[in-house]
Write an enzyme that holds these catalytic residues in place. Structure first.
Site, PDB file in Angstrom:
ATOM      1  CB  CYS A  48      -8.232   0.360  -2.496  1.00 22.75           C
ATOM      2  SG  CYS A  48      -9.118   0.651  -1.071  1.00 22.75           S
ATOM      3  CD  GLU A  51      -3.119  10.153   0.434  1.00 28.65           C
ATOM      4  OE1 GLU A  51      -2.254   9.513  -0.604  1.00 28.65           O
ATOM      5  OE2 GLU A  51      -4.163   9.051   0.391  1.00 28.65           O
ATOM      6  CB  CYS A  65      -1.005  -0.060   1.165  1.00 29.28           C
ATOM      7  SG  CYS A  65      -2.712  -1.244   0.975  1.00 29.28           S
ATOM      8  CG  ASP A  66      -1.363   4.573  -0.538  1.00 28.32           C
ATOM      9  OD1 ASP A  66      -2.513   3.345  -0.063  1.00 28.32           O
ATOM     10  OD2 ASP A  66      -2.525   5.725  -0.105  1.00 28.32           O
ATOM     11  CE  LYS A  67       1.652   8.517   1.263  1.00 28.84           C
ATOM     12  NZ  LYS A  67       0.365   7.427   1.093  1.00 28.84           N
ATOM     13  CB  SER A 123      -6.609   9.927  -2.352  1.00 24.31           C
ATOM     14  OG  SER A 123      -6.967   8.557  -2.614  1.00 24.31           O
TER      15      SER A 123
END
Length: 553
Positions: A191, A442, A119-121, A468
């Site tokens: 997601c 975000e 995921c993101d980071k 985001s």
């Protein structure tokens, strides 16, 4: 072997004794020791299944003659951290992730590493660590979540965020939103749209540090587990041939990754992360490079939140390899770049093909002739601002409006949901940059509220914070310098006119130079909101969004 430092010779008898306390045999210690970085936890849907992926990686390592040694790393779920104090810690966690892996890999000299991520980071933090350490490394993601189904239509997390605005504007009932929240995220995985997590997994594959399929094979498919075993086996070949991350992630590889970013219409967060990752390899990526590559790279995919397709659709259409093959026709892919599977990009692309033309368009009939992301400059953003232009409606590509100024996301979201923002307004949210936030939150909640309330074709949002990957609409972030560093966004006043011109790549505060200078002389930036703990230290060390929000050298 590097691991000999902790296991070989009579002097290392105490060290071997500690290994044996954990059940390792002499045979296992004689083999290469492979660190397996597992970011599994019970707070991120994209990571809830990573123990299974990690077990498969370890099986692959053992099959190929290595000894896997697993250790953990932290991770923040951006969705759960959204729109409260927790989001200040998300971007800041990237540096901690990179630092913690460096500590583990230097304190315990593993021969090679496998990064199990999603995921993101977490993905960019691991990529930064890999290029900093520069020992043989391969990446395997947990894969994307499937889209949900609500009343016969495909949905994802962003539909739920936008549903909040729809309830506030009476376009949806609370009962309908509750039903949607039950089915929008149907299971494990990152997601389902081309949000930041999936963007970075696709970038990792395009960069050459993940195997073909890394970016798009769904989390729930057995093919994902097989890919994990293949990654475990492949790391042993990389070790044998001494192929290191910096051998793969060269300038030409980064250009390949940016081209794929543009073709897909990835998250604007890639403009933060790709330069930060390159920085660890000693490669400087100027923001203008993104525009240069975007001009030559058509946007050929229309994935959520911009369009109707999801990562599972992209996978079925041929995945990242098919996208790379398609855009190679316009000369934006260096086919000689090497990848972790031992082949060049060109060799990998020989067998790639587009299976679904409604998902991956031809370069001859793209959604747009330019890529999905644009960098804007002007007197409001001298060092740059970023927008996902592929997710901006034609009506808002050129827009002039009246500034509605807020010094925090919290104040802005109250005004939006309270019906105080009207068509023609330009919402300005400042003091949310890397230093001023601190942590560069975000802004998915305010942008989703704008969309949900039907204002996305008449209201723009500007911020020195970020968005985001699920954001759509005229949302411009990373405005640099940020307000806390004395940037022009701090000089904007309620009612000022702001002109956004995405085709011309300009962002203009419509006041005279004399008025700008007058305001600058009397301007005193606000102090960072948090001065203690990790974020207090982060505020003192972090640089501008225009340089990837890396730490000062």
């Amino acid at each position: 072997m590097r691991s000999d430092l902790m296991k070989k010779g009579v002097e290392r008898a105490p060290h071997r004794s500690l290994f044996k306390a954990m059940g390792y045999t002499d045979e296992e210690l004689a083999r290469p020791i492979i660190g397996v970085v597992n970011s599994a936890n019970e707070i991120i849907p994209g990571h809830i299944h990573l123990d299974i992926i990690t077990a498969d990686v370890k099986a692959g390592i053992r099959m190929a003659g290595g000894t896997p040694v697993e250790f953990p790393v932290i991770g923040v779920c951006d969705g759960i951290a959204m729109n409260h104090e927790g989001m200040k810690y998300s971007l800041a966690s990237r540096e901690l992730i990179a630092d913690s892996i460096e500590i583990m890999a230097m304190a315990h000299p593993f021969d090679a590493l496998v990064m199990v991520t999603n995921c993101d980071k977490i993905i960019p933090g691991m990529l930064m660590a890999a290029l900093r350490l520069n020992i043989p490394t391969i990446f395997i993601s947990g894969g994307p979540m499937l889209a949900g189904n609500f009343e016969g239509k495909s949905v994802d997390l962003i539909n739920v965020f936008e549903g909040v605005g729809k309830v506030k504007s009476k376009q949806m009932t609370q009962k309908e939103l509750a039903a949607m929240e039950d089915c929008a995220c149907p299971g494990c995985g990152s997601c389902a749209g081309m949000f930041t997590a999936n963007s970075m997994n696709c970038v990792t594959e395009a960069l050459g540090l993940g195997l073909p399929g890394n970016g798009t094979i769904p989390a729930v498919q057995a093919a994902r587990r097989r890919l994990a075993k293949e990654a475990g086996m492949r790391i042993m070949e990389l070790l044998k041939k001494d192929v290191k991350p910096r051998d793969i992630a060269t300038l030409k590889a980064f250009k390949n990754a940016i081209a794929v970013d543009m073709a897909l219409g990835c998250s604007t967060n890639t403009v933060l992360h790709i330069p930060a990752i390159a920085h660890e390899a000693g490669i400087k990526l100027d923001l203008d490079l993104f525009n240069e590559i975007s001009k030559k790279t058509p946007n050929i995919c229309y994935l959520s939140p911009a369009g109707p397709h999801y990562i599972q659709d992209l996978n079925a259409a041929g995945g990242i390899q098919a996208v790379m093959k398609e855009i190679s026709a316009v000369g934006v892919i260096d086919l000689k770049a090497i990848t972790v599977n031992g082949k060049t990009v060109g060799e990998n692309l020989k067998s790639a093909q587009v299976a679904k033309r409604d998902v991956i368009r031809s370069v001859k009939s793209p959604y747009s002739k330019e890529g999905g992301i644009a960098i804007l400059r002007g007197n409001l953003a001298p060092d740059g601002a970023v927008v996902k232009q592929s997710a901006v409606s034609l009506d808002m590509q050129v827009n002039e409006g009246k500034a509605r100024v807020f010094d925090s996301e919290d104040d802005a979201i109250k005004a939006i949901l309270g019906g105080k923002i009207k068509a023609g307004d330009v919402v300005v949210i400042r003091y949310e940059g890397p230093k001023g936030g601190p942590g560069m939150r975000e802004m998915l909640s305010p942008t989703s509220a704008i969309v949900g309330m039907g204002l996305d074709k008449s209201v723009a949002l500007l911020t020195d914070g970020r968005f985001s990957g699920g954001t759509r609409g005229a949302a411009l972030g990373h405005i640099s310098p940020e307000a806390a560093e004395g940037g022009p966004i701090g000089l904007v006043r309620e009612g000022d006119k702001i002109l956004i011109d995405i085709p011309k790549k300009t962002l203009t505060l419509k006041i005279t130079d004399a008025e700008m200078e007058k305001r600058r002389k009397s301007f005193q930036p606000r102090e960072p909101r948090i001065k203690t703990g990790y974020l207090g230290r982060y505020t003192k060390l972090v640089t501008s969004a225009s340089t990837g929000a890396v730490f000062k050298d």
